[in-house]
Design an enzyme around this catalytic site. Structure first.
Site, short mmCIF file in Angstrom:
data_model
loop_
_atom_site.label_atom_id
_atom_site.label_comp_id
_atom_site.label_asym_id
_atom_site.label_seq_id
_atom_site.Cartn_x
_atom_site.Cartn_y
_atom_site.Cartn_z
CB SER A 25 -30.90 73.96 114.42
OG SER A 25 -32.21 74.44 114.28
CD1 TRP A 36 -41.41 63.40 106.33
CD2 TRP A 36 -43.39 62.76 105.55
NE1 TRP A 36 -41.19 62.24 105.64
CE2 TRP A 36 -42.42 61.81 105.16
CE3 TRP A 36 -44.73 62.55 105.16
CZ2 TRP A 36 -42.73 60.70 104.37
CZ3 TRP A 36 -45.03 61.44 104.40
CH2 TRP A 36 -44.04 60.52 104.01
CE LYS A 63 -34.46 76.14 115.82
NZ LYS A 63 -35.73 76.81 115.39
CE LYS A 101 -40.42 76.70 114.88
NZ LYS A 101 -39.50 76.70 116.01
N GLY A 102 -37.54 74.55 109.56
CA GLY A 102 -36.99 73.95 108.35
C GLY A 102 -36.37 75.03 107.47
CE LYS A 112 -35.40 75.04 101.17
NZ LYS A 112 -36.08 74.02 101.94
CE1 TYR A 113 -29.01 74.83 109.19
CE2 TYR A 113 -31.02 76.11 109.44
CZ TYR A 113 -30.25 75.01 109.78
OH TYR A 113 -30.71 74.09 110.68
CB THR A 153 -40.41 70.77 120.00
OG1 THR A 153 -39.98 72.09 119.68
CG2 THR A 153 -39.31 70.05 120.76
P1 A3P Z 1 -34.20 73.99 111.23
O1 A3P Z 1 -35.14 75.11 110.93
O2 A3P Z 1 -32.92 74.42 111.78
O3 A3P Z 1 -34.06 73.02 110.10
P2 A3P Z 1 -38.23 73.27 116.82
O4 A3P Z 1 -39.62 73.24 116.30
O5 A3P Z 1 -38.06 72.39 118.01
O6 A3P Z 1 -37.75 74.66 117.03
O7 A3P Z 1 -37.30 72.62 115.76
C1 A3P Z 1 -37.16 73.18 114.48
C2 A3P Z 1 -36.54 72.13 113.64
O8 A3P Z 1 -37.48 71.09 113.41
C3 A3P Z 1 -36.18 72.61 112.28
O9 A3P Z 1 -34.86 73.11 112.38
C4 A3P Z 1 -36.29 71.34 111.43
O10 A3P Z 1 -35.04 70.82 111.07
C5 A3P Z 1 -36.97 70.34 112.35
N1 A3P Z 1 -38.10 69.65 111.75
C6 A3P Z 1 -38.37 68.33 111.91
N2 A3P Z 1 -39.46 67.98 111.25
C7 A3P Z 1 -39.94 69.09 110.65
C8 A3P Z 1 -41.06 69.32 109.82
N3 A3P Z 1 -41.89 68.36 109.51
N4 A3P Z 1 -41.23 70.58 109.37
C9 A3P Z 1 -40.37 71.55 109.69
N5 A3P Z 1 -39.29 71.38 110.49
C10 A3P Z 1 -39.07 70.15 110.96
#
Ligand code: A3P
Length: 848
Positions: free
Chosen positions: A676, A781, A578, A797-798, A800-801, A581
């Site tokens: 997250s 991005w 989170k 990933k990313g 909305k909450y 990565t």
């Molecule tokens: P959230 O979904 O809580 O916002 P991981 O890939 O390690 O599981 O981490 C997920 C998090 O990567 C997402 O958490 C988001 O905030 C973050 N993130 C950073 N850069 C991102 C990108 N370019 N696109 C999507 N998520 C990104």
């Protein structure tokens, strides 16, 4: 929470804020790695009894021998160069003694300690009941006779001695049996004897002087005829028990008494039981060349010796390994020997090789390998050889380690093999590091060397002379192997039982010697029970630690030509989860000179090899996730598994296989990471997350339901960044680790990617400003694709909450404050730049 909502400035807070300010503005030089290693050694000492060994130098021979015995016995130790004045290492930690025994390679360093340190050490020894072992080795400067400073004990050195005997009343005797005299002169003329009238001293080993040298200046001594060269100080003088040696460990009996001294002075905390199991494999039955094989009389001798040995080692049975293809391939007399072995087949234990004694790693195809085994099995069945012993050995260790998974599969399917043995895990040398492991249901036991090889056939032609073999048996390497290993499997060959029958000579002599000088209870067990016993004694060895086969020439030679060590990553993205990565993974994958692993269909694309059960699959399984370098444009490969970061075993495992890898960790504010993760679990319908607010989860007390506590752990634990990073730094150099600011990765990925490329030294430098595009609707991005459109990461990933509640943020800020401070110190120490979120977090919490 009140603290956060109603800011106030106490003196305590002010000081803390000033410290943080100083740390934040500090450009600390990176700490040398050696210092980090020291930190590790201290941490290990908390749980296991640890011996502190004061050596003269890192190269000193006696020091190395002391350490070798401790290592063979699997005892934990720490070496220090014996201090001159004023720098005694710290002996206690949080009111606990760090060391259970102190050993001085040179006892004079101990007696000549300055008063302050001596007092410190004496207090430590009396308070924690810690004993001291010391060696007195005369050199050209030592006095002929003197009193040992501060002790009612006289030394007389530079003596030649003879007729060594053991004092049966010495309390430390445990393994050592006292009823024998080692007749004849002792090697060298540099022996030291101890004399005293004080009742605290009890001789352990005694000898006569070679010449009738006058020792009259010592005054009357009850030990006039026999002189003590090893004494035990019972602690009646100053409350500290000691064992003092009047020579080094060269003489074999000193090694035996040394092992007993360790056991005695540690109250048997560092002590093996008296049971010793041995198993003697006789390999290459039928395989030997003409002229080296067994004839009828040799087989009779084998049976006779086996019977004789059974009187000393209950149920002793030679374990015969066969390759059926070579049956009846000797001279007529030798062929009769083959038949005689088969006639008496039920008197022995049997284990299979390959039918044609081929090395299994040469077979890539399991079914071809299995076919070869089947031929041998048919041979066994036709000749009535038992096929149910569950043990097999591979020619030249091939396929056992490094693991050739095809061998394990074939062994199981054809023979139902449960146990094997090898000298190669983790490496052939030094022998004292050999260990066992379990793979794919097959228990692999370490095998020991007994000094007999296929070409050692004649006593008089033994390499270095027959004296060498006898030395090994009589207190030398072979004896020590039995002394220091509760279970020893020895490999011998058919050729050792023909001609001079060195196999019979060696083991009969060894067993007699062991029984003459020790109280060890020699026993044997069939291999499957032996393996059971082994892993009962050493349960921590069950899990293997895989290494790179190409880092050991012997391993490389028995590594399939179809496999290549190049199918391993050059760097790892270790997480934590989170923190961005997946975004980092996708950005790295855009780089023309970087190749990602294939996605795993089972674990959400990540391989998760070092962190869990996948590790049991072995490195063949792991390597299959990477392309053959010849099929891709770059062999600069990586994988990302975000749970490596906080998995206890991951750094150790990763470093064993990939010691030169570079490591990337992405860190965001741990409070945001926790939130997250909570949202991630809600999205995955975790009832604990659906039925409880985030605040309820993170603030839950110990009596909360199990699933809530499990979720709380997964929310909070990975965020304790510094302690996880310290664990990685126990296995990797600081220069191999790069901390990625996850907040910056999110807001300005091009800048972060530039820094990462520099760290990885990857060329060409790829321009991410052109490769990435900000997507307004996603709010992140993304990859720029054809037509200037954005290809973003998926919905998960990313997400909305809603924003985290101020209460939870305040709670977590407090929860992580000390941990973030630790991180700050760590990053300063490593000379790594501080993520902006860390600066902000510490500034806000320190003033609040
Ligand atoms: P959230 O979904 O809580 O916002 P991981 O890939 O390690 O599981 O981490 C997920 C998090 O990567 C997402 O958490 C988001 O905030 C973050 N993130 C950073 N850069 C991102 C990108 N370019 N696109 C999507 N998520 C990104």
């Amino acid at each position: 929470t009140q603290l956060i909502l109603r800011p106030r400035l106490s003196l305590h807070r002010l000081i803390l804020a000033l410290i943080i300010f100083c740390l934040l503005s500090m450009e600390a030089p990176p700490l040398p790695f050696s210092r980090l290693r020291q930190v590790k050694a201290v941490d290990n000492s908390r749980t296991d009894p640890v011996v502190l060994v004061f050596v003269e130098s890192i190269y000193s021979q006696l020091g190395q021998e002391i350490v070798a015995i401790l290592e063979s016995s699997r005892f934990h130790y720490r070496t220090e160069i014996a201090p001159g004045k004023g720098d005694m290492p710290t002996l206690t930690e949080r009111n606990r003694g760090r060391y259970t025994l102190i050993i001085y390679e040179n006892v004079l360093k101990y007696v000549n300690l300055d008063a302050w340190n001596r007092d410190l050490l004496d207090k430590y020894c009396t308070e924690y009941g810690v004993g001291v072992i010391g060696f007195f080795k005369a050199n050209e400067n030592s006095l002929l006779s003197a009193q040992l400073k501060g002790f009612p004990l006289f030394l007389h050195s530079h003596l030649g001695l003879r007729d060594y005997r053991i004092n049966p009343n010495a309390p430390l005797l445990y393994i050592t049996k006292p009823n024998q005299v080692e007749q004849g002169p002792l090697p060298g003329d540099d022996w030291t004897i101890f004399q005293s009238n004080h009742s605290t001293y009890e001789p352990v080993l005694l000898a006569s002087t070679k010449s009738s040298e006058a020792l009259s200046h010592f005054g009357p001594s009850p030990l006039r005829a026999l002189h003590a060269t090893v004494v035990q100080d019972l602690g009646l003088h100053d409350g500290i028990q000691r064992v003092l040696f009047g020579n080094n460990l060269n003489y074999w009996l000193h090694k035996l008494v040394f092992v007993d001294a360790i056991a005695y002075l540690t109250g048997k905390r560092l002590c093996l039981s008296l049971d010793r199991h041995i198993l003697v494999d006789v390999d290459d039955i039928f395989v030997g060349k003409e002229g080296t094989r067994m004839k009828v009389s040799d087989v009779e001798a084998l049976l006779n010796t086996q019977n004789k040995l059974r009187g000393l080692v209950p149920n002793f049975t030679f374990n015969l390994g066969f390759s059926g293809k070579f049956y009846h391939t000797g001279t007529d007399e030798e062929d009769q020997g083959d038949d005689m072995l088969l006639q008496h087949r039920m008197d022995f234990w049997w284990f299979p090789h390959m039918w044609s004694h081929m090395q299994p790693h040469l077979f890539h195809n399991v079914s071809v390998l299995a076919e070869q085994m089947r031929l041998n099995k048919i041979f066994a069945q036709e000749h009535g050889i038992p096929t149910d012993m569950g043990y097999a050995v591979a020619p030249h260790h091939s396929g056992v380690y490094p693991v050739h998974s095809q061998l394990y599969e074939a062994w199981k399917s054809v023979w139902g093999i449960k146990v094997t043995s090898t000298e190669e895990y983790p490496h052939l040398r030094p022998a004292r590091y050999r260990r066992g492991f379990i793979h794919n249901g097959i228990q692999v036991l370490p095998r020991q060397t007994c000094g007999l090889f296929t070409h050692t056939i004649f006593y008089n032609e033994y390499p270095g002379g027959s004296k060498e073999l006898d030395k090994s048996i009589r207190g030398g390497e072979l004896f020590l192997t039995v002394l220091l290993n509760p279970i020893s499997i020895f490999m011998t060959h058919l050729s050792n039982y023909g001609n001079d029958r060195l196999g019979l000579y060696t083991f009969e002599s060894l067993v007699k010697f062991v029984q003459c000088w020790t109280n060890l209870r020699l026993q044997t067990l069939p291999p499957v029970q032996l393996a059971e016993r082994y892993f009962q004694i050493f349960p921590e060895e069950r899990d293997p630690l895989w290494q790179n086969p190409c880092h050991d020439k012997r391993h490389k030679d028995i590594w399939s030509k179809e496999k290549t060590c190049d199918r391993l990553p050059k760097f790892l993205v270790i997480g934590p989860q989170k923190t961005g990565t997946t975004a980092l993974h996708s950005f790295l994958s855009l780089h023309p000179a970087i190749t990602s692993s294939f996605p795993s269909p089972i674990t959400f694309e990540e391989i998760q090899f070092f962190s869990g059960v996948n590790y049991d699959n072995g490195i063949d399984w792991y390597m299959d996730f990477f392309p053959f370098p010849s099929n891709v444009s770059t062999d600069f490969m990586f994988e990302k598994s975000a749970n490596y970061f906080d998995t206890e075993v991951a750094p150790k495992r990763a470093a064993a296989l990939l010691p030169r890898a570079k490591i990337l960790a992405v860190l965001i504010n741990p409070s945001d990471r926790a939130y997250s993760w909570y949202q991630h679990q809600r999205a995955h319908q975790d009832p604990a997350a659906l039925n409880n607010t985030f605040h309820e989860v993170v603030t839950a007390g110990p009596s909360a339901p199990r699933d809530v506590l499990a979720l709380q752990r997964r929310c909070l634990n990975p965020g304790v960044y510094a302690s996880h990073l310290e664990r990685w730094l126990q296995h990797y150099q600081p220069s191999q680790l790069h901390i990625v600011d996850g907040a910056l990765l999110r807001s300005n990925p091009a800048l972060v990617m530039e820094g990462i490329q520099r760290f990885l030294s990857v060329t060409p430098i790829f321009n991410y400003t052109q490769a990435l595009i900000y997507d307004d609707s996603k709010g992140f991005w993304c990859q720029r694709v054809e037509g200037g459109r954005a290809k973003c990461l998926g919905k998960s990933k990313g997400r909305k909450y809603p924003e985290m509640s101020p209460e939870s943020r305040a709670f977590l800020a407090e929860y992580y404050r000390e941990h973030n401070m630790e991180l700050l110190r760590l990053l300063n120490r490593l000379g790594q730049s501080l993520p902006s979120w860390l600066r902000q977090e510490l500034q806000s919490t320190s003033w609040s």
